[in-house]
Each structure stands twice: as C-alpha cells, then as structure tokens.
Design a protein around this motif. Structure first.
Motif, short mmCIF file in Angstrom:
data_model
loop_
_atom_site.label_atom_id
_atom_site.label_comp_id
_atom_site.label_asym_id
_atom_site.label_seq_id
_atom_site.Cartn_x
_atom_site.Cartn_y
_atom_site.Cartn_z
N ALA A 1 0.86 -1.18 0.00
CA ALA A 1 0.00 0.00 0.00
C ALA A 1 0.89 1.22 0.00
O ALA A 1 1.88 1.29 0.72
N TYR B 1 5.90 11.46 7.95
CA TYR B 1 5.43 10.36 8.79
C TYR B 1 3.93 10.09 8.63
O TYR B 1 3.50 8.94 8.57
N LEU C 1 3.16 7.97 5.73
CA LEU C 1 3.70 6.64 6.00
C LEU C 1 2.76 5.87 6.92
O LEU C 1 2.43 4.71 6.69
N GLU C 2 2.30 6.55 7.97
CA GLU C 2 1.40 5.93 8.94
C GLU C 2 0.11 5.48 8.27
O GLU C 2 -0.36 4.36 8.47
N THR D 1 -0.52 4.72 5.09
CA THR D 1 -0.39 3.58 4.19
C THR D 1 0.05 2.32 4.92
O THR D 1 -0.44 1.23 4.64
N ARG D 2 0.96 2.46 5.88
CA ARG D 2 1.42 1.29 6.62
C ARG D 2 0.29 0.64 7.41
O ARG D 2 0.17 -0.58 7.47
N GLU E 1 -2.25 -1.07 5.17
CA GLU E 1 -1.64 -2.29 4.64
C GLU E 1 -1.58 -3.40 5.69
O GLU E 1 -1.88 -4.56 5.42
N ARG E 2 -1.22 -3.03 6.94
CA ARG E 2 -1.04 -4.07 7.95
C ARG E 2 -2.35 -4.73 8.35
O ARG E 2 -2.38 -5.94 8.59
N GLY F 1 -0.25 6.20 18.68
CA GLY F 1 0.45 7.36 18.14
C GLY F 1 0.33 8.54 19.08
O GLY F 1 -0.51 8.54 19.98
N ARG G 1 10.77 2.20 5.35
CA ARG G 1 9.44 2.54 5.88
C ARG G 1 9.30 2.01 7.30
O ARG G 1 8.80 2.69 8.19
N GLN H 1 11.49 4.05 9.83
CA GLN H 1 10.92 5.39 10.08
C GLN H 1 9.74 5.31 11.02
O GLN H 1 9.57 6.14 11.90
N GLU H 2 8.92 4.28 10.81
CA GLU H 2 7.75 4.09 11.68
C GLU H 2 8.20 3.79 13.11
O GLU H 2 7.70 4.38 14.07
N LYS I 1 9.49 6.80 14.98
CA LYS I 1 8.43 7.72 15.45
C LYS I 1 7.69 7.15 16.66
O LYS I 1 7.45 7.88 17.63
N VAL I 2 7.32 5.87 16.62
CA VAL I 2 6.59 5.33 17.78
C VAL I 2 7.50 5.24 19.01
O VAL I 2 7.03 5.33 20.14
N TRP J 1 7.41 8.55 20.76
CA TRP J 1 6.21 8.67 21.58
C TRP J 1 6.24 7.73 22.79
O TRP J 1 5.57 7.96 23.79
N THR K 1 2.91 3.62 26.88
CA THR K 1 3.44 4.61 25.95
C THR K 1 3.74 4.03 24.57
O THR K 1 3.93 4.75 23.62
N ASP L 1 0.55 -6.93 15.54
CA ASP L 1 0.39 -7.49 14.21
C ASP L 1 0.01 -8.95 14.36
O ASP L 1 0.71 -9.70 15.03
#
Lengths: 273, 234
Positions: free
Chosen positions: A81, A100, A103-104, A106-107, A110-111, A240, B84, B87-88, B91-92, B95, B191, B196
């Motif tokens: 995606a 970001y 990215l968030e 689409t990710r 997709e997941r 998030g 990808r 990067q994800e 970011k998490v 946070w 936090t 998945d």
C-alpha cells in the motif's frame, strides 16, 4: 485561514465538552459519521473506490502488476500500500517527500489487510519463485476532515472487493485494456477495517473531525475484522502521539471496538457490489 | 496443549537480559540492552540548540529518535539507510519515551536519541527502548520514570513473553501475533502499543497484564546498571 493551528481556546472548549460527552456537531463521543462508497474512480485501475465520511473524502485505486516474489516468500504474491497526503486535500499538507503521517496512513491500512490474510497471496503465484502478481493499493485523500486512516481502510476494502484481473498472455505480458471476469482471491466473510480512538483529557472519541483530531493528545489505530464471519479479531494496532493510555482506556476500547466495527461493516455492506 | 517454545523457555520467561551504561564515551548518555541474542545500542546527544531555528519549540525541547538495524544485524543484509519500517519505529519510539521526559525545561533545544540494532533476533524495538531509556537517564535528562518495554506474543492460542525469531514465524493454528508494549516503570501509563497478527479483543488486556509482569524484572536490570555506573563515577 484554515491553515492556522488550532487555538488553545478551541482545545480547552473541546476538552470540556468531551468531558460532558458532547461534540460540536451533536454526535456522541463514540458515534461515527455517515459515509458513502462510490466505485469506478478510474477505469484504468483494476479496482477503485471513493469514500466520503462526513467531509473527509478518500480515493483508493488497486493496480495489479507482475513481478518477482520476495526472497522470503517465494510461494506468495506481493502486497503493497502506498500513497501520499496530497496538498490538494488540505492546506496542512505540503509537497515534497512523504512525511510520517502519509507513512502511517499507508502502513496501517496495509497491515490490517496483510495480517488478516484477506487477500490469499498464495493464489497470486504465476510461476513459483519467478513470477507473481503484485497487488498495489494506492491511497489519496481528496479532502481531509479527520479520520483519514479509517476512511481509507473502508475505501481500500471496497476497491479490493471489486478488483478484476487484467488479461495476461503466456509470456506474462499484461493487457490492461482487457479485464477478465476473474476477481481477486479474497477470504470469505473477512473484511478488516481500521478504527481509531482519540484521547483528549480523559475522554475517548472516534471518527474525529479535523478540528477534534488536532485537539487530541493521543490516539491508537486498531485494525479489526469479524474473522471468517466467526469472531472478532484484532489484526493490527499502533499507538500514536505523545499522550499515554491507561489500562482502563484499553479495556474501554476493547468493550466498544467490536460494536463500532459491526456498525461500520453494516453500513459498508449496503454499498458492496 | 500449551505452546512449546522452541528455545525451551516457559511461556512467561524472558530471555536473559544484559544492560550496560556508558558504552559511547562521546555521547551525553548511552547504553546497551539485550534480550538474549537481540542487542540494541543507544546514544543520547543533547539537549543542544536545535537548527534550523524554525524547527525550535520555544516551550519545550524536541525529542528526535532514530532507530535502525545495522546492515549485518539480520540474515538478509539490510540495505543501509531509513526504510518505511525503521521510520515508523523511530516515530513510535519517540512517543514511547516522551511521556517519561520533562522536555519543558529545555526550550529551543533538541534531544537526539540514536538507536541501532547490532544483532537482531526479534523484539528489537523494545530492546531499543530499554536501552534508550537508560541512556536518557545517564544523560541527566529530567525523567519522571524509566520506560520499560517488552514484546508479548500469541502463539496459536497461548500468550508468551519476549518473542524470538523462530516464534515470530510460527504459523500453526491462529499463527503468531506480535505485540510490542512499553509502559512507565511505576505507573499505569502505556506509551507504546503495537500489534500485528490475530487476537480476540477480550484477550488483548490479558496480553498487557503479562507484559506488566515483565516490566518489574526489566526495571530491576535497568536500575542495577544505572546504579553501578553511578558508583563507579563516585
């Protein structure tokens, strides 16, 4: 002046209203906006859909291509995606390399799809180890008024469910102008969708408008289905933003998530072809 | 029949942990943390003035996290540079750490947290968070608490703590579900929450209470490592 950031005053007002269970547009905290689904955004796509959720609008197109399988899954087709937060859709979105938030978006779409195994990737092999179908789900917002991920996941599933293979010859060359009647192999009675909870103060809300979304301190995106039509199953989740969540928040969400999903699914089913 | 773990661990058993502070002398704070064969290294630089100026926040320091796998930390060489996925996770992780920090004390600055995985055997992001949390403490950034992180797995129908590589690829029954979690060590503040796979909504809170059990142990390992370096410095 819609590009301006949310004022503290609006944020405080929203915080107080949420604490009383009220919203500017009269909805309850856990009430979603109505949505519509339309098809045939582009006849060039193998499947496509447009979702309008309140003032939020998202288009999703599915393209099928032929490619090589990934080395770690030689017996499966590929799923991907992508997309971008187009500056077309909001004064808040900027041109340039995806950030970001795109990215968030689409990710997470997709997941939810990947982890539910709704697309039977094993049936997308043309020649094992060499040639497989690649399913590309492309997501673009047309107008952002909050809850983009949730709207995009509805559009993605609607588009996938009416995706048809194009004709392919012996050498694996695709004729995109000739669509077959063969549909994408999808797991029956499994429709994974995203549902996002936002937190402001001690309140949890779903399906925020842009304004509510900007006021929020925290959020978590769930991907859930009524798996094989038998039981509710969470396939993906991601917290998030800076605010933490308490165990009570999570228990509260687990209580409401299945019902919210069922409501959305019921609405979506009216639009399915 | 309960799930049998490939490495013989009990369902609620974490792999042996190792923690070491001050592993990057140039950094303001640094640490290594490992869960068995998964090894993460973290370094903290800052607070220092943030450039370019327009990115500065006059009310608070900016926390900036970078997570990545070293190219040789995995079987199929990872192409260097951000993906990808990385990067994800960066970011998490930001946070996951920020609720523990008092960033308001350092307006207009940036605190950089660099996390790299030297050797990957699943649960890398949570190992990275444990390392980063200690590195931030060593750097002397005001913290409300340490952050503890662990992964919970669901193998078919059974919940397990601290998922390893082999378990990540378990396919029988309902398959493998991977849940990354992080919480402030001493309060009910989650936090990081990622998931998945396939899990029933009523089972998810049980997965979190399993993580709760692990945090006490991880916290002890982190505290011990930090104490020992403080004694050395005396």
């Amino acid at each position: 002046m819609s590009a301006m950031n949310l004022s503290n005053l609006t944020k405080n007002t929203l915080n107080k209203m949420f604490a009383l269970g009220k919203r500017f547009d009269g909805r309850k905290l856990l009430e979603q906006r109505e949505f519509t689904v339309e098809y045939d955004v582009s006849y060039k796509a193998e499947g496509s859909a447009r979702v309008k959720l309140g003032k939020t609008e998202v288009v999703v197109g599915v393209k099928l291509g032929v490619g090589e399988p990934y080395p770690d899954s030689l017996d499966s087709g590929n799923l991907m995606a992508s997309g971008d937060l187009l500056p077309l859709a909001s004064p808040r979105f900027e041109s340039g390399p995806p950030k970001y938030n795109s990215l968030e978006l689409t990710r997470l779409v997709e997941r939810a799809i990947r982890e539910s195994h709704v697309i039977d990737l094993k049936k997308l092999v043309i020649k094992e180890g060499e040639k497989v179908w690649t399913v590309m789900i492309d997501i673009y917002p047309i107008n952002d008024d909050g809850a983009l991920i949730d709207a995009a996941s509805i559009a993605a599933m609607a588009a996938l469910m009416q995706t048809h293979f194009p004709e392919i010859d012996k050498d694996g060359k695709i004729d995109y102008d000739k669509k077959t009647t063969k549909k994408l192999p999808l797991l029956e009675n499994t429709i994974p969708l995203s549902l996002t909870f936002y937190k402001l103060g001690d309140s949890l809300v779903v399906d925020p408008t842009r304004e509510e979304e900007e006021a929020a301190d925290g959020k978590i995106v769930w991907g859930i289905s009524h798996y094989k039509g038998k039981e509710h199953m969470i396939h993906s989740a991601q917290k998030g933003m800076d605010a933490h969540l308490s165990t009570d928040d999570i228990t509260e969400m687990m209580k409401n998530l299945p019902k919210l999903y069922d409501d959305t699914l019921k609405k979506l089913k009216k639009f399915l072809k | 029949m309960a799930f049998k773990r490939p490495d013989g661990r009990k369902l609620e058993e974490i792999r042996p942990m190792m923690a070491k502070i001050g592993v990057v002398p140039n950094a303001d704070g640094s640490a290594i943390f490992s869960f068995g064969k998964t090894v993460a290294i973290a370094a903290v630089y800052g607070p220092r003035l943030l450039h370019p100026q327009h990115m500065q926040d006059p009310k608070s320091a900016v926390l900036r996290v970078n997570y990545d796998l070293l190219s040789f930390s995995v079987s199929d060489r990872k192409k260097p540079g951000p993906s990808r996925r990385s990067q994800e996770i960066s970011k998490v992780t930001e946070w996951a750490l920020s609720p523990a920090l008092d960033l308001k004390e350092f307006p207009n600055t940036v605190i950089d947290v660099q996390i790299y995985i030297l050797q990957a055997n699943a649960s890398t992001r949570v190992a990275g968070i444990n390392a980063a949390s200690m590195a931030l403490a060593q750097a002397g950034i005001p913290m409300k608490d340490l952050v503890c992180a662990v992964s919970v797995g669901k193998m078919d129908k059974d919940l397990v703590l601290d998922v390893n590589d082999e378990e990540e690829h378990f396919e029988d029954g309902e398959g493998a579900t991977d849940m990354a979690t992080a919480r402030l060590a001493n309060s009910d503040k989650w936090t990081l929450l990622q998931l998945d796979g396939k899990i029933q909504p009523d089972l998810y809170p049980k997965a979190l209470s399993l993580a709760d059990k692990a945090f006490a142990k991880i916290y002890e390992v982190q505290k011990k490592a930090l104490k020992s370096v403080m004694e050395e410095e005396k």
